[in-house]
Scaffold this active site. Structure first.
Site, short mmCIF file in Angstrom:
data_model
loop_
_atom_site.label_atom_id
_atom_site.label_comp_id
_atom_site.label_asym_id
_atom_site.label_seq_id
_atom_site.Cartn_x
_atom_site.Cartn_y
_atom_site.Cartn_z
N PRO A 4 -14.48 27.35 -67.02
CA PRO A 4 -13.72 28.59 -66.96
C PRO A 4 -13.24 29.10 -68.32
O PRO A 4 -12.84 28.32 -69.18
CB PRO A 4 -12.52 28.24 -66.06
CG PRO A 4 -12.44 26.77 -66.06
CD PRO A 4 -13.82 26.26 -66.30
N ASN A 5 -13.31 30.40 -68.42
CA ASN A 5 -12.84 31.17 -69.57
C ASN A 5 -13.68 31.00 -70.83
O ASN A 5 -13.45 31.69 -71.82
CB ASN A 5 -11.36 30.88 -69.87
CG ASN A 5 -10.48 31.23 -68.71
OD1 ASN A 5 -10.57 32.33 -68.17
ND2 ASN A 5 -9.64 30.30 -68.28
N ARG A 12 -11.45 35.34 -76.80
CA ARG A 12 -10.25 34.62 -76.36
C ARG A 12 -9.69 33.74 -77.47
O ARG A 12 -10.39 32.87 -77.99
CB ARG A 12 -10.61 33.74 -75.16
CG ARG A 12 -9.50 32.84 -74.71
CD ARG A 12 -10.02 31.87 -73.64
NE ARG A 12 -8.98 30.95 -73.26
CZ ARG A 12 -9.22 29.69 -72.90
NH1 ARG A 12 -10.45 29.23 -72.88
NH2 ARG A 12 -8.22 28.91 -72.56
N TYR A 17 -10.46 29.05 -80.70
CA TYR A 17 -11.85 28.91 -80.24
C TYR A 17 -12.88 29.57 -81.15
O TYR A 17 -14.07 29.48 -80.88
CB TYR A 17 -11.97 29.49 -78.82
CG TYR A 17 -11.10 28.76 -77.82
CD1 TYR A 17 -11.42 27.48 -77.39
CD2 TYR A 17 -9.94 29.35 -77.34
CE1 TYR A 17 -10.62 26.81 -76.50
CE2 TYR A 17 -9.13 28.68 -76.44
CZ TYR A 17 -9.47 27.41 -76.02
OH TYR A 17 -8.67 26.74 -75.14
N ASN A 66 -18.48 21.23 -71.32
CA ASN A 66 -17.13 21.64 -71.66
C ASN A 66 -16.57 22.26 -70.38
O ASN A 66 -16.85 23.42 -70.07
CB ASN A 66 -17.11 22.65 -72.81
CG ASN A 66 -15.70 23.02 -73.23
OD1 ASN A 66 -14.75 22.80 -72.50
ND2 ASN A 66 -15.59 23.61 -74.41
N ALA A 69 -10.42 24.05 -68.60
CA ALA A 69 -9.20 23.57 -67.95
C ALA A 69 -9.47 22.61 -66.80
O ALA A 69 -8.61 21.79 -66.46
CB ALA A 69 -8.37 24.76 -67.46
N HIS A 72 -8.73 18.83 -67.02
CA HIS A 72 -7.40 18.27 -66.84
C HIS A 72 -6.93 18.31 -65.39
O HIS A 72 -5.80 17.89 -65.10
CB HIS A 72 -6.41 19.03 -67.72
CG HIS A 72 -6.95 19.31 -69.08
ND1 HIS A 72 -7.20 18.32 -70.01
CD2 HIS A 72 -7.38 20.47 -69.65
CE1 HIS A 72 -7.72 18.86 -71.10
NE2 HIS A 72 -7.85 20.16 -70.91
N ASP A 79 -15.84 13.00 -59.72
CA ASP A 79 -16.67 12.34 -58.70
C ASP A 79 -18.12 12.77 -58.82
O ASP A 79 -19.04 11.95 -58.68
CB ASP A 79 -16.14 12.63 -57.31
CG ASP A 79 -14.82 11.94 -57.01
OD1 ASP A 79 -14.41 11.05 -57.79
OD2 ASP A 79 -14.19 12.30 -56.00
N GLU A 90 -18.72 14.84 -72.58
CA GLU A 90 -17.61 15.80 -72.49
C GLU A 90 -17.32 16.33 -73.89
O GLU A 90 -17.15 15.55 -74.83
CB GLU A 90 -16.38 15.08 -71.93
CG GLU A 90 -15.14 15.94 -71.86
CD GLU A 90 -13.91 15.14 -71.43
OE1 GLU A 90 -12.80 15.60 -71.73
OE2 GLU A 90 -14.05 14.07 -70.78
N HIS A 92 -15.13 19.45 -76.27
CA HIS A 92 -14.09 20.48 -76.38
C HIS A 92 -14.16 21.08 -77.77
O HIS A 92 -14.38 20.37 -78.76
CB HIS A 92 -12.70 19.88 -76.14
CG HIS A 92 -12.58 19.25 -74.80
ND1 HIS A 92 -12.40 19.99 -73.65
CD2 HIS A 92 -12.65 17.95 -74.42
CE1 HIS A 92 -12.36 19.18 -72.62
NE2 HIS A 92 -12.52 17.93 -73.05
N ILE A 93 -13.98 22.37 -77.84
CA ILE A 93 -14.01 23.09 -79.11
C ILE A 93 -12.80 22.72 -79.94
O ILE A 93 -12.91 22.44 -81.14
CB ILE A 93 -14.09 24.60 -78.85
CG1 ILE A 93 -15.42 24.94 -78.16
CG2 ILE A 93 -13.91 25.40 -80.14
CD1 ILE A 93 -15.49 26.32 -77.56
N SER A 94 -11.63 22.73 -79.32
CA SER A 94 -10.40 22.40 -80.04
C SER A 94 -10.10 20.90 -79.89
O SER A 94 -10.68 20.23 -79.03
CB SER A 94 -9.23 23.21 -79.49
OG SER A 94 -8.95 22.82 -78.16
N ARG A 99 -2.76 19.84 -78.82
CA ARG A 99 -2.31 21.00 -78.07
C ARG A 99 -1.29 20.60 -77.01
O ARG A 99 -0.68 19.53 -77.10
CB ARG A 99 -3.53 21.70 -77.47
CG ARG A 99 -4.47 22.20 -78.58
CD ARG A 99 -5.63 22.95 -78.08
NE ARG A 99 -5.19 24.17 -77.39
CZ ARG A 99 -5.97 24.87 -76.57
NH1 ARG A 99 -7.21 24.49 -76.35
NH2 ARG A 99 -5.51 25.96 -75.99
N ARG A 103 -3.02 18.95 -71.74
CA ARG A 103 -4.41 18.87 -72.20
C ARG A 103 -4.76 17.48 -72.72
O ARG A 103 -5.91 17.19 -73.03
CB ARG A 103 -4.69 19.90 -73.27
CG ARG A 103 -4.59 21.32 -72.78
CD ARG A 103 -5.02 22.30 -73.86
NE ARG A 103 -4.56 23.64 -73.56
CZ ARG A 103 -5.21 24.51 -72.79
NH1 ARG A 103 -6.36 24.17 -72.24
NH2 ARG A 103 -4.73 25.71 -72.58
#
Length: 134
Positions: A4-5, A12, A17, A66, A69, A72, A79, A90, A92-94, A99, A103
């Site tokens: 998402p997002n 954004r 990001y 990625n 949200a 978390h 599963d 997995e 993540h950009i940040s 943060r 997170r």
């Protein structure tokens, strides 16, 4: 695969990001890895991400994920990843650990082969490198 997002990359919160969309970054990855077949998928919907993971997770060599949200919050994605035959990295950009507190915990990490965070869009390249090494 993005959650998402992440369709809003480049728009954004560019301070977190960056200024580039993933669609602009993907050709760079494909150029860097001409012998690797790279596909891209993004959804804001948890169930659609699960459907896609189940679709590719038994035939692809790996997935760079990625989950945004959902990282978390989603036991369902955890599963799903555990049920797949291919490794999932997995990303993540940040650096999620610098943060907000919520997170700092990932429901996905225990189900994934590894975790990469904090390197901007280059986190995806590092994810591809990790899969190549698997």
């Amino acid at each position: 695969m993005n959650g998402p997002n992440l369709n809003l990359l480049g728009v954004r919160e560019p301070g977190i990001y960056g200024n580039s969309s993933f669609e602009n970054y993907l050709p760079q990855l494909k150029q860097r890895y001409p012998d690797v077949e790279l596909e891209y998928f993004q959804s804001n919907i948890e169930g659609v991400l699960i459907d896609k993971l189940q679709e590719v997770g038994f035939t692809y060599d790996g997935v760079v994920l990625n989950a945004g949200a959902y990282t978390h919050t989603s036991v369902a994605l955890h599963d799903c990843i555990r049920s797949l035959k291919c490794p999932v990295i997995e990303v993540h950009i940040s650096n999620v650990h610098t943060r907000e507190d919520f997170r700092h915990h990932s429901y996905l990490s225990p189900a994934c082969k590894g975790v990469i965070c904090g390197f901007g869009l280059d986190s995806y390249r590092l994810g591809v490198e990790a899969l190549i090494g698997c």
